[in-house]
Design an enzyme around this catalytic site. Structure first.
Site, short mmCIF file in Angstrom:
data_model
loop_
_atom_site.label_atom_id
_atom_site.label_comp_id
_atom_site.label_asym_id
_atom_site.label_seq_id
_atom_site.Cartn_x
_atom_site.Cartn_y
_atom_site.Cartn_z
N ALA A 81 19.11 21.76 6.76
CA ALA A 81 20.00 20.71 7.28
C ALA A 81 20.43 19.78 6.15
O ALA A 81 20.14 18.59 6.16
CB ALA A 81 19.36 19.97 8.44
N HIS A 82 21.11 20.36 5.16
CA HIS A 82 21.67 19.59 4.06
C HIS A 82 22.75 20.44 3.37
O HIS A 82 22.90 21.61 3.67
CB HIS A 82 20.59 19.16 3.06
CG HIS A 82 19.90 20.30 2.39
ND1 HIS A 82 18.72 20.82 2.87
CD2 HIS A 82 20.22 21.03 1.30
CE1 HIS A 82 18.33 21.81 2.08
NE2 HIS A 82 19.23 21.97 1.12
N ALA A 83 23.45 19.81 2.47
CA ALA A 83 24.45 20.49 1.64
C ALA A 83 24.17 20.15 0.19
O ALA A 83 23.49 19.17 -0.12
CB ALA A 83 25.86 20.06 2.03
N ALA B 242 24.03 23.69 5.47
CA ALA B 242 23.26 24.84 5.94
C ALA B 242 21.95 24.39 6.58
O ALA B 242 21.27 23.50 6.07
CB ALA B 242 22.96 25.80 4.78
#
Length: 135
Positions: free
Chosen positions: A51-53, A98
């Site tokens: 849960a990050h980019a 993602a």
């Protein structure tokens, strides 16, 4: 800016043998130089990670054992990819949000990254990510 359509599942191939299979990864197999390798393990079945980019870092994810899903988001479109074979990997270019989720019990997620760890490369808040996409 990357889109979810720039993310690709890649067959790494495998060599079959009576003693078991082998998949070989060489630096020439990647569109980026690998500078960091890490893996996620002992994740409770059904749980989520990620849960990050990344602003600059490419990542390549492999389900070395078990399975998990990857939700890809480019700020406009979303796509989900299921990884469950150790000879298949998912390339995630920079600029994609993602999330790895629905890990099977005992799953191992192997990650090859183009950059060493740098906290400034991460976008960890989804609202900040959407602002980043609209620049």
């Amino acid at each position: 800016m990357s889109s979810i359509y720039d993310c690709a599942v890649i067959d790494l191939g495998k060599i079959n043998s009576d003693q078991g299979n082998i998949t070989v990864l060489e630096s020439s197999d990647f569109i980026f130089p690998v500078k960091r390798v890490f893996y996620l393990f002992d994740i409770v079945g059904g749980e989520s990670r990620g849960a990050h980019a990344h602003k600059e870092c490419h990542q390549f994810l492999i389900a070395a054992s078990g399975s998990f899903e990857v939700q890809l988001d480019d700020g406009k479109y979303k796509r989900q990819v299921f990884l469950n074979r150790p000879n298949m990997g998912l390339h995630i270019p920079p600029g994609i949000w993602a999330s790895e989720m629905n890990f099977s019990s005992g799953a191992i997620c192997l990650v090859l990254a183009s950059h060493t760890y740098s906290e400034v490369d991460y976008i960890r808040n989804y609202e900040d990510y959407l602002k980043y996409c609209n620049k």
